[in-house]
Every structure is written in C-alpha cells, then in structure tokens.
Design a protein around this motif. Sequence first.
Motif, mmCIF file in Angstrom:
data_model
loop_
_atom_site.group_PDB
_atom_site.id
_atom_site.type_symbol
_atom_site.label_atom_id
_atom_site.label_comp_id
_atom_site.label_asym_id
_atom_site.label_seq_id
_atom_site.Cartn_x
_atom_site.Cartn_y
_atom_site.Cartn_z
ATOM 1 N N GLU A 198 0.832 -1.205 0.000
ATOM 2 C CA GLU A 198 0.000 0.000 0.000
ATOM 3 C C GLU A 198 0.868 1.256 0.000
ATOM 4 O O GLU A 198 0.507 2.280 -0.604
ATOM 5 C CB GLU A 198 -0.930 0.004 1.208
ATOM 6 N N ALA A 199 2.027 1.158 0.648
ATOM 7 C CA ALA A 199 2.958 2.291 0.700
ATOM 8 C C ALA A 199 3.828 2.379 -0.555
ATOM 9 O O ALA A 199 4.701 3.251 -0.649
ATOM 10 C CB ALA A 199 3.842 2.172 1.937
ATOM 11 N N GLY A 200 3.612 1.487 -1.510
ATOM 12 C CA GLY A 200 4.363 1.527 -2.756
ATOM 13 C C GLY A 200 5.743 0.908 -2.671
ATOM 14 O O GLY A 200 6.654 1.305 -3.404
ATOM 15 N N LEU A 201 5.906 -0.105 -1.795
ATOM 16 C CA LEU A 201 7.210 -0.725 -1.584
ATOM 17 C C LEU A 201 7.252 -2.137 -2.160
ATOM 18 O O LEU A 201 6.239 -2.844 -2.168
ATOM 19 C CB LEU A 201 7.514 -0.798 -0.084
ATOM 20 N N HIS A 202 8.415 -2.540 -2.628
ATOM 21 C CA HIS A 202 8.657 -3.918 -3.027
ATOM 22 C C HIS A 202 8.804 -4.772 -1.758
ATOM 23 O O HIS A 202 9.206 -4.259 -0.705
ATOM 24 C CB HIS A 202 9.920 -4.031 -3.874
ATOM 25 N N VAL A 203 8.516 -6.084 -1.877
ATOM 26 C CA VAL A 203 8.487 -6.942 -0.690
ATOM 27 C C VAL A 203 9.246 -8.239 -0.915
ATOM 28 O O VAL A 203 9.014 -8.947 -1.909
ATOM 29 C CB VAL A 203 7.033 -7.280 -0.288
ATOM 30 N N PHE A 204 10.139 -8.533 0.009
ATOM 31 C CA PHE A 204 10.793 -9.840 0.116
ATOM 32 C C PHE A 204 10.273 -10.476 1.390
ATOM 33 O O PHE A 204 10.454 -9.926 2.482
ATOM 34 C CB PHE A 204 12.315 -9.664 0.189
ATOM 35 N N CYS A 205 9.590 -11.620 1.280
ATOM 36 C CA CYS A 205 8.929 -12.210 2.442
ATOM 37 C C CYS A 205 9.332 -13.664 2.635
ATOM 38 O O CYS A 205 9.322 -14.456 1.690
ATOM 39 C CB CYS A 205 7.407 -12.125 2.293
ATOM 40 N N VAL A 241 -2.991 -10.549 -1.653
ATOM 41 C CA VAL A 241 -1.617 -10.082 -1.914
ATOM 42 C C VAL A 241 -1.359 -10.006 -3.414
ATOM 43 O O VAL A 241 -0.773 -9.032 -3.908
ATOM 44 C CB VAL A 241 -0.590 -11.015 -1.231
ATOM 45 N N ILE A 242 -1.785 -11.026 -4.137
ATOM 46 C CA ILE A 242 -1.593 -11.045 -5.592
ATOM 47 C C ILE A 242 -2.275 -9.834 -6.232
ATOM 48 O O ILE A 242 -1.686 -9.125 -7.058
ATOM 49 C CB ILE A 242 -2.136 -12.351 -6.189
ATOM 50 N N ALA A 243 -3.524 -9.589 -5.834
ATOM 51 C CA ALA A 243 -4.272 -8.472 -6.401
ATOM 52 C C ALA A 243 -3.612 -7.132 -6.070
ATOM 53 O O ALA A 243 -3.483 -6.252 -6.942
ATOM 54 C CB ALA A 243 -5.705 -8.492 -5.870
ATOM 55 N N LYS A 244 -3.153 -6.986 -4.836
ATOM 56 C CA LYS A 244 -2.528 -5.725 -4.413
ATOM 57 C C LYS A 244 -1.196 -5.506 -5.133
ATOM 58 O O LYS A 244 -0.896 -4.388 -5.578
ATOM 59 C CB LYS A 244 -2.316 -5.733 -2.910
ATOM 60 N N SER A 245 -0.386 -6.538 -5.262
ATOM 61 C CA SER A 245 0.914 -6.383 -5.920
ATOM 62 C C SER A 245 0.740 -6.025 -7.395
ATOM 63 O O SER A 245 1.515 -5.238 -7.943
ATOM 64 C CB SER A 245 1.747 -7.661 -5.778
ATOM 65 N N ARG A 246 -0.277 -6.588 -8.020
ATOM 66 C CA ARG A 246 -0.544 -6.253 -9.418
ATOM 67 C C ARG A 246 -1.040 -4.820 -9.555
ATOM 68 O O ARG A 246 -0.617 -4.083 -10.449
ATOM 69 C CB ARG A 246 -1.570 -7.219 -9.998
ATOM 70 N N ARG A 247 -1.922 -4.429 -8.649
ATOM 71 C CA ARG A 247 -2.479 -3.083 -8.707
ATOM 72 C C ARG A 247 -1.412 -2.022 -8.450
ATOM 73 O O ARG A 247 -1.388 -0.971 -9.105
ATOM 74 C CB ARG A 247 -3.616 -2.946 -7.689
ATOM 75 N N LYS A 248 -0.525 -2.313 -7.521
ATOM 76 C CA LYS A 248 0.535 -1.363 -7.176
ATOM 77 C C LYS A 248 1.767 -1.499 -8.079
ATOM 78 O O LYS A 248 2.681 -0.670 -8.016
ATOM 79 C CB LYS A 248 0.951 -1.558 -5.716
ATOM 80 N N ARG A 249 1.798 -2.577 -8.869
ATOM 81 C CA ARG A 249 2.917 -2.861 -9.763
ATOM 82 C C ARG A 249 4.240 -2.932 -8.997
ATOM 83 O O ARG A 249 5.250 -2.329 -9.390
ATOM 84 C CB ARG A 249 2.992 -1.808 -10.874
ATOM 85 N N LYS A 250 4.212 -3.692 -7.912
ATOM 86 C CA LYS A 250 5.391 -3.872 -7.078
ATOM 87 C C LYS A 250 5.782 -5.338 -7.013
ATOM 88 O O LYS A 250 4.940 -6.236 -7.109
ATOM 89 C CB LYS A 250 5.146 -3.330 -5.671
ATOM 90 N N VAL A 251 7.063 -5.559 -6.835
ATOM 91 C CA VAL A 251 7.613 -6.911 -6.781
ATOM 92 C C VAL A 251 7.352 -7.532 -5.413
ATOM 93 O O VAL A 251 7.576 -6.900 -4.383
ATOM 94 C CB VAL A 251 9.138 -6.876 -7.039
ATOM 95 N N VAL A 252 6.884 -8.779 -5.419
ATOM 96 C CA VAL A 252 6.820 -9.587 -4.204
ATOM 97 C C VAL A 252 7.565 -10.885 -4.495
ATOM 98 O O VAL A 252 7.222 -11.607 -5.431
ATOM 99 C CB VAL A 252 5.374 -9.906 -3.788
ATOM 100 N N VAL A 253 8.605 -11.159 -3.709
ATOM 101 C CA VAL A 253 9.374 -12.385 -3.841
ATOM 102 C C VAL A 253 9.212 -13.200 -2.561
ATOM 103 O O VAL A 253 9.453 -12.691 -1.462
ATOM 104 C CB VAL A 253 10.869 -12.108 -4.084
ATOM 105 N N VAL A 254 8.775 -14.460 -2.716
ATOM 106 C CA VAL A 254 8.668 -15.374 -1.585
ATOM 107 C C VAL A 254 9.991 -16.119 -1.463
ATOM 108 O O VAL A 254 10.520 -16.623 -2.460
ATOM 109 C CB VAL A 254 7.507 -16.370 -1.780
ATOM 110 N N ALA A 255 10.514 -16.216 -0.254
ATOM 111 C CA ALA A 255 11.884 -16.722 -0.053
ATOM 112 C C ALA A 255 11.981 -18.242 -0.116
ATOM 113 O O ALA A 255 12.344 -18.905 0.854
ATOM 114 C CB ALA A 255 12.431 -16.217 1.279
#
Length: 330
Positions: free
Chosen positions: A91-98, A112-126
């Motif tokens: 929501e804050a416009g940050l990329h996420v490594f989780c 999470v999938i919907a939010k990351s697509r809407r914000k166009r931010k990277v989410v990487v699951v470790a």
Amino acid sequence: MSKVLRIGMIGCGGNGRGHLKNLVSRGEVQVVALTEPSRAMLERARQEIPALAEVPAYANHRQMIKHNELDAVGISTPHTLHFRQVMDALEAGLHVFCEKPLTTSVAETRKVIAKSRRKRKVVVVAFQRRLHAMRRFMRSFVRDKAFGRPLFVQSFCSQGWLSGTRGTWRQKLALSGGGQLNDTGAHIVDMIFWTMPARPVEVTALIDNRGTEVDIDSAISYRFADGALGNISIVGSGPRNLFWEDMTIVGSSGQALFLRNGVLYASTGTETLEFKSFGRDGDRVGHFIDVIRGRARNESPPEDFLPTIAFTQACWKSAKLGGKPVKIRY
C-alpha cells in the motif's frame, strides 16, 4: 528509485539476521530502518552486524514505513503477521521480500496477488530451492520429453522440529498458522508444484499434532490432474541431530529421478547415474534485488505460492475429516 536500494527489515530474529548480513554486504543496498519489538533480538542483531548500530529501529512496522524513505522491505516474522505486513508495505508503494509462508490462507494470498498487481510492485517469496542449481536440473530432467509423463512422486522430510521449536511461536497456532507442514514442509510442497508439469487436484491426509497446537507429523497422498499419483511424509518428530530429505519421481518412459538427502541419481532404464556437479546456486536476497532492478524474472512470485497454500489447507481439512479425500481449490 534511488541508485542505492533503501530497505527496511521487519524482524531481526535468526532468519532476519541472516538476511540482514546478506543485505549489508551489498554495495547497492542500504538498510535504513528496522522493525523489532523485542529489545533483546534488536540488540543481538546490532552486536552481530555492526553496520546496524545507528540504524533507527521501531516496534511497529507501520511506524517504520511512515518515518523512513524506503524502496523495499524484507519480512521475517511469525507467519500469521506476514499478511498485514506485506499488504501495508505494498500500500505504501514498496517492493516486498517475504519469508515463507507468504500467508497462511488462500484468501490472504489472493489479496496479496491483487494488491501487488495493482501497485505494480515486486513480491518475492523466499523459496531458496528454486534457485538451487541441482533443483533446476531436476526440473529440466523431469520436464524433458525423454522422461515421458510423470507417473509417481514421493517426498519425505524428517527434522527435529517438535523438540527444536518447543516453547517458541512456531508451536503457537495464533502466530504460526500451522506446524511443520506449513514451515519446512512448505519447501517440500513448493518443489512438487514447481517441478511437476501438472497440479495436484485431490488430497487425503492423516496428521498427528503430538500433543501440540499444530501439525507435527503428516502422511499425505494426492492425485494430479493428469492422473499421476504422489505421497508426502513430513516428520516433525524426527531426531534433532539429522535433517533428511528425499524425493523420487518416476516417468512413463522407464526413467526415474532419485534425490537422497542432497545426492541425486537418475535411472535411464538401463543404467543408474549419479550427478555431482550442477553449477552455482542462486541467492534469494540477490535475486530480489535483481528482480527490482529489472535484471531477472521473478522466480518466486506470490502467484506461485497460491498452489502451495491451497494444497496445505486441503491437507488440514482432510485430516480434520479423518483422512477423507478433499478437492484442492485454487
């Protein structure tokens, strides 16, 4: 985005400190803020990593995000906290490594999938196994036409998880969201989905909590959409001095692949081969940075975690029903 990637780390426990050591060693990254409610954990992180001595710390991740200029966050906290932390960061416009598991439910993962697509931010699951050279070789081997259609998959993991995590948040359902199947077991399940060309569609599971709030030992059988069969044994009550992991995949061409605790064999139908050299393994943190910088394709996006948590939830449901078959809903 600045030339130096500004990262805030949420969680300074054992896993978190490992990621922090990796991050501070990289010239194109700066750890600019920390979130850690435990003073003892925070002090330990600063003692082990001198570069963190003057980095501001917060007890709440929202305060960290609010008061710092960040490009990304890393998350290594109790599992049920991941969802809110991931969503607030996006929501804050940050990329996420989780750290895995990304979330503890299918519904949360979809959000999470919907939010990351809407914000166009990277989410990487470790999920580090996806970057291991041996695992990538296995995936290519099984998906090669010469292997034929996979017919059967067997996975086994034994770990002293019951004794090793006793008294910690991992055995408290409200914080962990599940036990060994959702912890180390998540890696095992992820490898099935990532390696195999078809998805499981039905599962039956027997689970023993061994007197705790969460699953410890799990005996699981399942069927793929293409008719292949599989089973998984997740043993959390194993000895603490030995971690053991096996995987066997049998193909319709008469070939088979056998992973025996880090040693890989293949049968061609006429001979058995042992593979010892696979090249260099990838690094989770480095991969996250490369994806943000546009240097790599995301090898572990939230979309790929959805099947893993769907499978896990189906196992829990089957176990509650006494082992009755349960359809997996993706």
